[in-house]
Scaffold this motif. Structure first.
Motif, PDB file in Angstrom:
ATOM      1  N   HIS A  73       0.673  -1.244  -0.459  1.00 22.52           N
ATOM      2  CA  HIS A  73      -0.027   0.084   0.013  1.00 22.52           C
ATOM      3  C   HIS A  73       0.740   1.139   0.156  1.00 22.52           C
ATOM      4  O   HIS A  73       0.675   2.382  -0.885  1.00 22.52           O
ATOM      5  CB  HIS A  73      -1.059   0.110   0.962  1.00 22.52           C
ATOM      6  N   ASP A  96       1.977   1.818  -3.639  1.00 18.66           N
ATOM      7  CA  ASP A  96       1.049   2.018  -4.307  1.00 18.66           C
ATOM      8  C   ASP A  96       1.120   3.445  -4.004  1.00 18.66           C
ATOM      9  O   ASP A  96       0.924   4.810  -4.791  1.00 18.66           O
ATOM     10  CB  ASP A  96       0.070   2.224  -3.910  1.00 18.66           C
ATOM     11  N   GLU A  97       1.130   4.118  -2.915  1.00 14.64           N
ATOM     12  CA  GLU A  97       0.671   5.272  -2.585  1.00 14.64           C
ATOM     13  C   GLU A  97       2.529   6.524  -2.886  1.00 14.64           C
ATOM     14  O   GLU A  97       2.014   7.801  -4.134  1.00 14.64           O
ATOM     15  CB  GLU A  97       0.683   5.854  -1.122  1.00 14.64           C
TER      16      GLU A  97
END
Length: 139
Positions: free
Chosen positions: A6, A9-10
């Motif tokens: 995550h 992804d950010e």
């Protein structure tokens, strides 16, 4: 591990897609596989794209290069994984390209090619894929 992915992804850091896919339908080589229904079918987008591509060859008297005929044959061979009974729809295309070697050589679309590809498009529009197993009622 999930938090790390995550974060990546950010931050926009590319990473390999996880190979273990879980969903009601699974994408496999561009097809939708439904393990619950034991059905394999093309996605709607793939089917529409294939129909559009094939329809470009269904105009008698048009001229296409050998390379384009070979692309058509390859694309239809991919679709035969799901629709194996459509194999006769390629006979005229194979006959048209047999023995030709010059990729830019112009080939005219004849009546046989138009007829077979039109029938193939008709079946693609009306088919809903392949069922791997059928259910039986046991007494």
């Amino acid at each position: 591990m999930v938090k790390l992915l995550h974060l990546w992804d950010e931050l926009g850091i590319p990473h390999e897609e996880h190979k273990q896919v879980y969903d009601l339908t699974l994408p496999i080589i561009g097809f939708e596989v439904d393990p619950n229904l034991m059905q394999v079918q093309m996605t709607d987008d793939s089917c529409e794209h294939l129909i559009t591509f094939v329809s470009d060859f269904t105009h008698r008297g048009t001229c296409c290069s050998l390379h384009n005929f070979q692309r058509l044959a390859g694309y239809l061979n991919w679709a035969l994984n799901i629709y194996p009974l459509l194999c006769p729809g390629l006979l005229a295309v194979y006959a048209k390209t047999a023995g030709k070697i010059h990729q830019n050589a112009p080939l005219w679309v004849n009546h046989d090619v138009v007829q077979e590809l039109s029938l193939l498009v008709h079946h693609l529009c009306s088919s809903n894929g392949v069922y791997v197993l059928s259910t039986l009622s046991w007494d």
